[in-house]
Write an enzyme that holds these catalytic residues in place. Structure first.
Site, PDB file in Angstrom:
ATOM      1  N   PHE A 152      32.138 -38.404  30.948  1.00  0.00           N
ATOM      2  CA  PHE A 152      31.507 -37.944  29.777  1.00  0.00           C
ATOM      3  C   PHE A 152      31.546 -39.332  28.819  1.00  0.00           C
ATOM      4  O   PHE A 152      32.626 -39.512  28.227  1.00  0.00           O
ATOM      5  CB  PHE A 152      32.034 -36.644  29.254  1.00  0.00           C
ATOM      6  CG  PHE A 152      31.205 -36.481  27.782  1.00  0.00           C
ATOM      7  CD1 PHE A 152      30.034 -35.586  27.875  1.00  0.00           C
ATOM      8  CD2 PHE A 152      31.611 -36.757  26.645  1.00  0.00           C
ATOM      9  CE1 PHE A 152      29.139 -35.591  26.797  1.00  0.00           C
ATOM     10  CE2 PHE A 152      30.696 -36.610  25.400  1.00  0.00           C
ATOM     11  CZ  PHE A 152      29.428 -35.889  25.728  1.00  0.00           C
ATOM     12  N   ASP A 237      36.928 -46.004  27.621  1.00  0.00           N
ATOM     13  CA  ASP A 237      36.655 -45.146  26.567  1.00  0.00           C
ATOM     14  C   ASP A 237      37.704 -44.318  26.224  1.00  0.00           C
ATOM     15  O   ASP A 237      38.066 -43.346  27.172  1.00  0.00           O
ATOM     16  CB  ASP A 237      35.327 -44.168  27.381  1.00  0.00           C
ATOM     17  CG  ASP A 237      34.883 -43.221  26.273  1.00  0.00           C
ATOM     18  OD1 ASP A 237      35.465 -43.031  25.315  1.00  0.00           O
ATOM     19  OD2 ASP A 237      33.673 -42.821  26.608  1.00  0.00           O
ATOM     20  N   LYS A 266      35.817 -40.357  17.289  1.00  0.00           N
ATOM     21  CA  LYS A 266      36.349 -38.953  16.973  1.00  0.00           C
ATOM     22  C   LYS A 266      37.567 -39.283  15.819  1.00  0.00           C
ATOM     23  O   LYS A 266      37.475 -39.106  14.760  1.00  0.00           O
ATOM     24  CB  LYS A 266      36.898 -38.735  18.276  1.00  0.00           C
ATOM     25  CG  LYS A 266      35.687 -37.862  19.066  1.00  0.00           C
ATOM     26  CD  LYS A 266      36.018 -36.924  20.033  1.00  0.00           C
ATOM     27  CE  LYS A 266      34.596 -36.516  20.522  1.00  0.00           C
ATOM     28  NZ  LYS A 266      34.297 -36.853  22.104  1.00  0.00           N
TER      29      LYS A 266
HETATM   30  C1  PLP Z   1      32.860 -37.310  22.558  1.00  0.00           C
HETATM   31  C2  PLP Z   1      33.180 -38.548  23.353  1.00  0.00           C
HETATM   32  C3  PLP Z   1      31.983 -39.365  23.553  1.00  0.00           C
HETATM   33  C4  PLP Z   1      30.882 -39.279  22.337  1.00  0.00           C
HETATM   34  O1  PLP Z   1      31.229 -39.211  21.170  1.00  0.00           O
HETATM   35  P1  PLP Z   1      29.978 -38.743  20.065  1.00  0.00           P
HETATM   36  O2  PLP Z   1      30.736 -39.135  18.815  1.00  0.00           O
HETATM   37  O3  PLP Z   1      29.785 -37.245  20.529  1.00  0.00           O
HETATM   38  O4  PLP Z   1      28.894 -39.400  20.295  1.00  0.00           O
HETATM   39  C5  PLP Z   1      32.105 -40.306  24.403  1.00  0.00           C
HETATM   40  N1  PLP Z   1      33.168 -40.567  25.105  1.00  0.00           N
HETATM   41  C6  PLP Z   1      34.022 -39.522  25.225  1.00  0.00           C
HETATM   42  C7  PLP Z   1      35.208 -39.738  26.011  1.00  0.00           C
HETATM   43  C8  PLP Z   1      34.091 -38.610  24.260  1.00  0.00           C
HETATM   44  O5  PLP Z   1      35.069 -37.584  24.473  1.00  0.00           O
END
Ligand code: PLP
Length: 413
Positions: A152, A237, A266
């Site tokens: 994700f 990520d 986040k």
């Molecule tokens: C939430 C998330 C994203 C995307 O972040 P957004 O601010 O919703 O675009 C990307 N990678 C990971 C691992 C995430 O948990």
């Protein structure tokens, strides 16, 4: 445009009215629990009927510092009254400080500020492709980035194009080429997928949305060695795993490795504002020249002031250590629950999950039952309940939460 929908006055509406209005006017791209929240403080949330809940989602780990942290609030209000946006056409007196503090904290050499997590991912892909052409000498338009199954990374076209989740992809093509998918945690598959055109490996240290999936011990050390040997950029990520969630500042520390590019978002704002960043060694972000990438809001002074305060409280208030300590305790308590429905309990720091047996009837039912008992948690991938409270949680609050969670796990059939 159609004529405006009926006149509405937002006042003290009953919960059902909010739900009806959202349903009527909003795109139905979410299916939230029907709880209308109006206030938050620390680990607690309150709904419009005054009922209190323990937050076990933390807005997907954006609220690691706890809801409405007073020091982040103060920084935000102060900066909002001074200067909010200049665009990067001019400089502002907050960005340099954010660079310095973030670089010092994470050991990064170059930083690119963006807004959402997905934008940070897109930005990293752009930079690593360009690096591939200019530094590695990959032939034009041939660069490949390897990603993992069940990943994700966000919701843009490029990103959903390399998702393996049919719901995320279907109906949104055509997609961008240049991505290869390998199973997560499978070193041999990663090695086999590499070609002379492989410029990057984009991967989550622990897969959050997939249900808190932890790779085999040693996987990332081997991946790191191979990326170094083959001159492939390792892009971690850490948008969900980073900033204390797993009990260390970055989840890469669990394997004692360092990524070439790290993505954070986040909790970079403690939930106050959308802020993300690409953190890199000097080479990869070094390829971007004026005009080649940008964002109107990226690096704005309000975002920078908020992020500086969010990082400061994370470190100074011991939230990372608390995540390790309380996470260990929460995991131990969850592992102590004797319930037929449970298939596995796993986690690192305060990134925890209870996976249920497929026969248990789905995690959503359990989340609804938890909600009745004052706990807000989110099901993921049908059978997994994710538990990830803000990092300010105390042992007493976990004990209280377990008094609610235990009967739900043992009582539903
Ligand atoms: C939430 C998330 C994203 C995307 O972040 P957004 O601010 O919703 O675009 C990307 N990678 C990971 C691992 C995430 O948990």
């Amino acid at each position: 445009m159609n004529a405006p929908a009926s006149h509405v006055t937002i006042g003290d509406l009953p919960a059902s009215d909010f739900i009806e209005m959202e349903h009527r006017l909003g795109a139905h791209n979410y299916k939230p629990l029907d709880v209308i929240l109006t206030r938050g403080e620390g680990v607690w949330l309150w709904d419009v009927d005054g009922k209190r809940y323990f937050d076990c989602l933390s807005a997907y780990s954006a609220v690691n510092q706890g809801h409405c942290h007073p020091k982040i609030l103060e920084a935000m209000v102060r900066q909002a009254g001074k200067l909010t946006l200049t665009s990067r056409a001019f400089r502002n007196d907050q960005l340099a400080y954010l660079y310095e503090e973030l670089a010092e904290l994470t050991g990064s050499h170059k930083i690119l500020p963006m807004n959402s997590g997905a934008e940070a991912v897109e930005s990293a892909i752009k930079a690593v492709r360009k690096w591939g052409y200019e530094v590695r000498g990959v032939p034009e338009d041939q660069a490949e980035v390897i990603v993992c199954s069940d990943n994700f990374h966000g919701r843009t076209i490029a990103i959903v194009g390399f998702s393996t989740d049919p719901t995320a992809r279907q109906g949104f093509g055509p997609f961008a080429p240049g991505f290869k998918v390998v199973p997560f945690g499978d070193y041999a598959a990663f090695e086999a997928a590499i070609t002379p055109n492989t410029v990057g490996f984009l991967v989550e240290p622990i897969q959050g949305e997939a249900g808190v999936v932890i790779p085999p011990e040693g996987y990332f050390r081997k991946v790191r060695e191979l990326c170094t040997a083959r001159n492939i950029t390792l892009i971690l990520d850490e948008i969900q795993t980073g900033l204390g969630r797993t009990g260390t500042l970055l989840a890469e520390e669990h394997e004692g490795i360092e990524a070439d590019v790290t993505l954070v978002g986040k909790a970079l704002s403690g939930g106050f504002y959308p802020i993300s960043a690409v953190l890199s060694n000097s080479e990869v972000l070094g390829v971007l020249k004026p005009g080649q990438h940008g964002s109107t809001f990226g690096g704005n002074p309000l975002a920078c002031a908020v992020a500086r305060a969010a990082l400061k409280v994370l470190v100074e208030e011991g939230m990372i250590e608390n995540s390790a300590k309380q996470g260990g305790y929460f995991l131990e308590r969850l592992r102590g629950v004797r319930a037929n429905a449970i298939r596995e309990v796993r986690g690192r720091g305060l990134m925890l999950a209870v996976e249920l047996h497929p026969e248990a009837g789905g995690a959503r039912r359990y989340c609804e039952a938890l909600r009745q008992r004052g706990i807000l948690a989110k099901d993921t991938h049908d059978h997994t309940i994710r538990l990830a409270p803000p990092l300010v949680v105390t042992r007493e609050q976990i004990d209280w939460a377990m008094d609610q969670i235990d009967p739900v796990l043992t009582g539903l059939h």
